[in-house]
Design a protein around this motif. Sequence first.
Motif, PDB file in Angstrom:
ATOM      1  N   ALA A 174       2.130  -7.322  30.373  1.00  0.00           N
ATOM      2  CA  ALA A 174       1.180  -6.736  29.423  1.00  0.00           C
ATOM      3  C   ALA A 174       1.225  -5.204  29.471  1.00  0.00           C
ATOM      4  CB  ALA A 174      -0.227  -7.222  29.747  1.00  0.00           C
ATOM      5  N   LYS A 175       1.571  -4.674  30.618  1.00  0.00           N
ATOM      6  CA  LYS A 175       1.617  -3.218  30.783  1.00  0.00           C
ATOM      7  C   LYS A 175       2.778  -2.587  30.023  1.00  0.00           C
ATOM      8  CE  LYS A 175       1.723   0.411  34.314  1.00  0.00           C
ATOM      9  NZ  LYS A 175       1.711   0.699  35.782  1.00  0.00           N
ATOM     10  N   TYR A 176       3.915  -3.259  29.998  1.00  0.00           N
ATOM     11  CA  TYR A 176       5.116  -2.616  29.463  1.00  0.00           C
ATOM     12  C   TYR A 176       5.666  -3.223  28.163  1.00  0.00           C
ATOM     13  CZ  TYR A 176       5.406  -0.236  33.976  1.00  0.00           C
ATOM     14  OH  TYR A 176       5.136   0.531  35.082  1.00  0.00           O
ATOM     15  N   HIS A 177       5.300  -4.447  27.854  1.00  0.00           N
ATOM     16  CA  HIS A 177       5.902  -5.062  26.667  1.00  0.00           C
ATOM     17  C   HIS A 177       5.279  -4.497  25.395  1.00  0.00           C
ATOM     18  CE1 HIS A 177       7.335  -8.166  23.838  1.00  0.00           C
ATOM     19  NE2 HIS A 177       8.344  -8.228  24.680  1.00  0.00           N
ATOM     20  N   PRO A 178       6.107  -3.932  24.504  1.00  0.00           N
ATOM     21  CA  PRO A 178       5.585  -3.321  23.283  1.00  0.00           C
ATOM     22  C   PRO A 178       5.335  -4.356  22.185  1.00  0.00           C
ATOM     23  CG  PRO A 178       7.953  -3.077  23.347  1.00  0.00           C
ATOM     24  CD  PRO A 178       7.567  -3.777  24.627  1.00  0.00           C
ATOM     25  N   SER A 189      15.320   5.631  28.752  1.00  0.00           N
ATOM     26  CA  SER A 189      14.310   6.226  29.636  1.00  0.00           C
ATOM     27  C   SER A 189      13.132   5.275  29.836  1.00  0.00           C
ATOM     28  CB  SER A 189      13.815   7.558  29.057  1.00  0.00           C
ATOM     29  OG  SER A 189      13.254   7.372  27.764  1.00  0.00           O
ATOM     30  N   TYR A 190      12.776   4.541  28.795  1.00  0.00           N
ATOM     31  CA  TYR A 190      11.662   3.591  28.920  1.00  0.00           C
ATOM     32  C   TYR A 190      12.066   2.405  29.783  1.00  0.00           C
ATOM     33  CZ  TYR A 190       7.605   0.758  27.732  1.00  0.00           C
ATOM     34  OH  TYR A 190       6.450   0.007  27.817  1.00  0.00           O
ATOM     35  N   LEU A 191      13.275   1.919  29.601  1.00  0.00           N
ATOM     36  CA  LEU A 191      13.756   0.797  30.415  1.00  0.00           C
ATOM     37  C   LEU A 191      13.814   1.185  31.899  1.00  0.00           C
ATOM     38  CD1 LEU A 191      16.650  -0.498  28.121  1.00  0.00           C
ATOM     39  CD2 LEU A 191      14.411  -1.548  28.474  1.00  0.00           C
ATOM     40  N   ILE A 192      14.193   2.419  32.158  1.00  0.00           N
ATOM     41  CA  ILE A 192      14.242   2.899  33.539  1.00  0.00           C
ATOM     42  C   ILE A 192      12.822   3.067  34.099  1.00  0.00           C
ATOM     43  CG2 ILE A 192      14.907   4.863  34.998  1.00  0.00           C
ATOM     44  CD1 ILE A 192      17.336   5.191  33.055  1.00  0.00           C
ATOM     45  N   LYS A 193      11.903   3.496  33.249  1.00  0.00           N
ATOM     46  CA  LYS A 193      10.499   3.609  33.662  1.00  0.00           C
ATOM     47  C   LYS A 193       9.957   2.248  34.089  1.00  0.00           C
ATOM     48  CE  LYS A 193       5.908   4.725  31.815  1.00  0.00           C
ATOM     49  NZ  LYS A 193       5.159   5.198  30.620  1.00  0.00           N
ATOM     50  N   VAL A 194      10.248   1.212  33.302  1.00  0.00           N
ATOM     51  CA  VAL A 194       9.812  -0.142  33.653  1.00  0.00           C
ATOM     52  C   VAL A 194      10.460  -0.572  34.973  1.00  0.00           C
ATOM     53  CG1 VAL A 194       9.769  -2.562  32.938  1.00  0.00           C
ATOM     54  CG2 VAL A 194       9.480  -0.761  31.228  1.00  0.00           C
TER      55      VAL A 194
END
Length: 270
Positions: A174-178, A189-194
């Motif tokens: 729930a935190k990361y799925h857009p 960059s977002y994939l690396i953040k996750v």
Amino acid sequence: MSNRNSQANKSAARERLRVERERQAKRDKTRRQLVVGVSVLAVLAIAGGVAYGVMQLNKPGHWDAAKDAKNVTAPKNTSGKDGTTVVVGKSTAKKTLELYEDSRCPICASFEQTVGETVHKDIDAGKYKVKYIGATFIDNNGGEGSKNALSALGAALDVSPQAFLDYKYALYSAKYHPEETEDKFKDDSYLIKVADSVDALKGNAAFKKSVEDGKYDAWAMKMSAAFDKSGVEGTPTLKMDGKTLTGPDKKAAPMTVADFNTAITAALKG
């Protein structure tokens, strides 16, 4: 002035006039040649520009090129042609649960957020193995996040099967799925953040480089092609022994822990 001098002057004047006319004619010819030359160059430049533009338009995009790649780098912990067989779990587990998912799929996210932890516990307990088949069809509506996330999952799988499972779970969280219409997964960059939320991937330079370099882009496209050939039309889809696992409606995948346990228990006995 004598008639002789007069004739000489006239002759000299005519000669000067002739010479001047020849010079002017040469200048005019040179000018015409320059105009023609510049015009030809302009036409060639325009033609070249048009040809280059057409060539660029016809040039395959990155993901099209990855799809057609002959040499495919597959992650570790895979098998089969182009490494598209991904099985996670204990080798002693007799049954295999096939799990078909698209990283951008909102229903897949709901399934993972509700049932994902139960699946992981079952895998650890050796109740069954999981064969993962990744899809990218949501990108057909616009975007490239499904493909990019699948490639990143390949980079996680290269680290370890557990890193793969944990990263997949994080992507669906729930935190990361857009939202499906928000193509966040297209950004490395977002994939690396996750990935920084996963112990095995946090600060992992090799994983980061693989994502940024698109090391497993061609593999992701081969995996996507395997999904397309499977005959499965939607995600999430769960299968065991060739039979689809469903909830109480006998159509959709079981979306609660209770419904999943009922379906998987029946499948393990079958």
